[in-house]
Scaffold this active site. Structure first.
Site, PDB file in Angstrom:
ATOM      1  N   ASP A   1     124.783 125.557 -38.357  1.00 32.88           N
ATOM      2  CA  ASP A   1     124.147 124.271 -38.687  1.00 32.88           C
ATOM      3  C   ASP A   1     124.935 123.193 -37.949  1.00 32.88           C
ATOM      4  OD1 ASP A   1     122.678 122.249 -39.932  1.00 32.88           O
ATOM      5  OD2 ASP A   1     123.684 122.438 -41.879  1.00 32.88           O
TER       6      ASP A   1
ATOM      7  N   CYS B   1     118.870 125.975 -39.500  1.00 31.55           N
ATOM      8  CA  CYS B   1     117.861 125.262 -40.298  1.00 31.55           C
ATOM      9  C   CYS B   1     117.163 124.170 -39.496  1.00 31.55           C
ATOM     10  CB  CYS B   1     118.484 124.689 -41.563  1.00 31.55           C
ATOM     11  SG  CYS B   1     119.752 123.440 -41.258  1.00 31.55           S
TER      12      CYS B   1
ATOM     13  N   ARG C   1     115.226 114.383 -51.932  1.00 32.75           N
ATOM     14  CA  ARG C   1     116.283 114.567 -50.921  1.00 32.75           C
ATOM     15  C   ARG C   1     117.205 113.369 -51.038  1.00 32.75           C
ATOM     16  NH1 ARG C   1     115.967 116.352 -44.644  1.00 32.75           N
ATOM     17  NH2 ARG C   1     115.797 118.321 -45.760  1.00 32.75           N
TER      18      ARG C   1
ATOM     19  N   HIS D   1     121.039 123.084 -50.249  1.00 29.91           N
ATOM     20  CA  HIS D   1     119.708 122.981 -49.624  1.00 29.91           C
ATOM     21  C   HIS D   1     118.927 124.270 -49.932  1.00 29.91           C
ATOM     22  CE1 HIS D   1     116.524 121.683 -47.168  1.00 29.91           C
ATOM     23  NE2 HIS D   1     117.043 121.804 -45.964  1.00 29.91           N
TER      24      HIS D   1
ATOM     25  N   ARG E   1     109.178 127.335 -43.924  1.00 31.79           N
ATOM     26  CA  ARG E   1     109.390 126.310 -44.946  1.00 31.79           C
ATOM     27  C   ARG E   1     108.066 126.052 -45.675  1.00 31.79           C
ATOM     28  NH1 ARG E   1     113.604 122.762 -44.556  1.00 31.79           N
ATOM     29  NH2 ARG E   1     112.845 122.152 -46.601  1.00 31.79           N
TER      30      ARG E   1
ATOM     31  N   GLN F   1     115.609 125.554 -48.012  1.00 30.18           N
ATOM     32  CA  GLN F   1     115.810 126.163 -46.696  1.00 30.18           C
ATOM     33  C   GLN F   1     116.126 127.652 -46.827  1.00 30.18           C
ATOM     34  OE1 GLN F   1     115.628 124.565 -43.499  1.00 30.18           O
ATOM     35  NE2 GLN F   1     115.553 126.709 -42.899  1.00 30.18           N
TER      36      GLN F   1
HETATM   37  N1  NVA Z   1     123.550 120.131 -43.063  1.00 27.90           N
HETATM   38  C1  NVA Z   1     122.448 119.352 -42.557  1.00 27.90           C
HETATM   39  C2  NVA Z   1     121.153 120.057 -42.829  1.00 27.90           C
HETATM   40  C3  NVA Z   1     119.924 119.326 -42.324  1.00 27.90           C
HETATM   41  C4  NVA Z   1     118.644 120.027 -42.682  1.00 27.90           C
HETATM   42  C5  NVA Z   1     122.466 117.960 -43.182  1.00 27.90           C
HETATM   43  O1  NVA Z   1     122.722 117.859 -44.380  1.00 27.90           O
HETATM   44  O2  NVA Z   1     122.235 116.990 -42.458  1.00 27.90           O
HETATM   45  N1   CP Z   2     115.834 121.958 -42.092  1.00 22.78           N
HETATM   46  C1   CP Z   2     115.436 120.798 -42.626  1.00 22.78           C
HETATM   47  O1   CP Z   2     115.551 120.550 -43.825  1.00 22.78           O
HETATM   48  O2   CP Z   2     114.853 119.940 -41.742  1.00 22.78           O
HETATM   49  P1   CP Z   2     114.441 118.423 -42.006  1.00 22.78           P
HETATM   50  O3   CP Z   2     115.729 117.631 -42.172  1.00 22.78           O
HETATM   51  O4   CP Z   2     113.701 118.030 -40.761  1.00 22.78           O
HETATM   52  O5   CP Z   2     113.607 118.338 -43.231  1.00 22.78           O
END
Ligand code: NVA
Ligand code: CP
Length: 299
Positions: A217, A257, A102, A129, A285, A132
Site C-alpha cells: 500500500d 488496494c 470514511r 479498512h 469492491r 477492502q
Molecule cells: N492506506 C491508505 C489506503 C487508501 C485506500 C490510506 O489510508 O490512505
Molecule cells: N482502495 C480504496 O479504498 O480506494 P479509494 O480511496 O479510491 O476509495
C-alpha cells in the site's frame, strides 16, 4: 442489528458465506440479471477523506440493488461545522437504512455506531479498512481457491490496511508476514489481539520467501501527506519489485488496494505484470460490498 466496523464484527463462517455470495452476485451481474433486494432503501455515505473506488462501488451497488445513496461531505453538512457525532448519528440514521463512513479516528465510527439506529459500515479509518479486505479475499479465492493455510506477506507501512490484514489472518485462517521499516510496525495491541500466526520482519526479502500473496500500500496514507518525503526515505528498501516477487511462490499473486504510486511502494513491472490482480481487486469492491449490503440490510 449488525455493524461492520472491522472484520471481527462478522464470524469466520459469516465472512466465508459473504465471499461466496460476492462471487455469485458478480456472476449474476455479468449475466445482466436484474436483482433488486434493496428497493426503496437508502445508504448515507459520509466521506471525510477522498475516494474513488469506495464511493463508486457503494453508489453503484445501491443503484443496482434498486435503492439509492446520499453522498455527504464535511464541506456541505453540519458535521464539518462541529455538530456532535452523537447527534448526527441519531438524525441521519432516523432517515436512512444504513450509513457508510470514511473518516480519520476509528473512535468516530464507533461513536456513530453506538448512536445509530441502522447498520454502520466502516469505509476506512486511520486504523482499519475492512471493506477492502472483503474484495481482496474474494479476489484471492477467485484466482487461487481458499486462502486458508496460505502464506501472505504485507510489505510497507503498518497502517489501516495492514491492521485489516491482521484481522483477516485470524478470520480467514492464513499465516501473515509483515515487513516494515523500524518505527512503522503495526499497532502491537492489534497484533497481540489476533489469534493467528503473525511474524514481524524488517527485511522484505526474508518476509516474502515462499509467499502465496504479496500485498503493499502507499507509504503515506491520507492525512500523512506532510510526511511524504520522510517516508520515501524510510521506505526506500521496501518496494515490491521483481527481486521481491522472485522469492515468493511461483504462482504468487500481487495485490494493492490502490491508488498506487509506481516507482515508490511498487515497481511498474510488478503492478502491471502477470502476477498482479489489482484490477479484479478494485472491481470486486462492488461485488463484495453488494454481498455486505445484502447481508446487513436485505429482509
Ligand atoms: N492506506 C491508505 C489506503 C487508501 C485506500 C490510506 O489510508 O490512505
Ligand atoms: N482502495 C480504496 O479504498 O480506494 P479509494 O480511496 O479510491 O476509495
Amino acid at each position: 442489528m449488525k455493524h461492520f466496523l472491522t472484520l471481527k464484527d462478522l464470524t469466520p463462517a459469516e465472512l466465508k458465506l459473504l465471499i461466496n455470495r460476492a462471487i455469485e452476485l458478480k456472476k449474476l451481474h455479468k449475466h445482466g440479471e436484474i436483482y433488486q433486494p434493496l428497493t426503496g432503501k437508502v445508504l448515507a455515505m459520509i466521506f471525510e477523506k477522498s475516494s474513488t473506488r469506495t464511493r463508486v462501488s457503494f453508489e453503484s451497488a445501491m443503484v443496482q440493488f434498486g435503492g439509492g445513496s446520499i453522498f455527504l461531505s464535511p464541506d456541505d453538512t453540519q458535521l464539518g461545522r462541529g455538530e456532535p457525532v452523537e447527534d448526527s448519528a441519531r438524525v441521519i440514521s432516523s432517515m436512512v437504512d444504513a450509513v457508510m463512513i470514511r473518516t480519520f479516528e476509528h473512535s468516530k465510527v464507533e461513536t456513530f455506531a453506538k448512536y445509530s439506529s441502522v447498520p454502520v459500515i466502516n469505509a476506512l479509518t486511520d486504523e482499519f479498512h475492512p471493506c477492502q479486505l472483503l474484495a481482496d479475499m474474494q479476489t484471492y479465492q477467485e484466482h487461487r481457491g481458499s486462502i486458508e493455510g496460505k502464506k501472505v506477506v504485507w510489505i510497507g507501512d503498518g497502517n489501516n490496511m495492514c491492521h485489516s490484514y491482521i484481522n483477516a489472518a485470524q478470520q480467514f485462517g492464513f499465516e501473515l508476514h509483515i515487513a516494515t521499516p523500524k518505527g512503522y510496525e503495526p499497532d502491537q495491541a492489534i497484533v497481540d489481539a489476533a489469534d493467528a500466526t503473525i511474524q514481524l520482519f524488517n527485511d522484505p526479502i526474508a518476509a516474502t520467501q515462499g509467499a502465496d500473496l504479496v500485498v503493499t500500500d502507499v507509504w503515506a496514507s491520507m492525512g500523512q501527506e506532510e510526511e511524504q518525503r520522510k517516508r520515501e526515505l524510510a521506505f526506500a528498501d521496501f518496494q515490491v519489485n521483481s527481486a521481491v516477487m522472485a522469492v515468493a511462490a511461483k504462482d504468487a499473486l500481487f495485490m494493492h488496494c490502490l491508488p498506487a504510486h509506481r516507482g515508490e511502494e511498487v515497481s511498474a513491472e510488478v503492478i502491471d505484470g502477470a502476477q498482479s490482480v489489482v484490477w479484479d481487486e478494485a472491481e470486486n469492491r462492488l461485488h463484495a460490498q453488494k454481498a455486505l449490503l445484502e447481508f446487513l440490510l436485505a429482509d
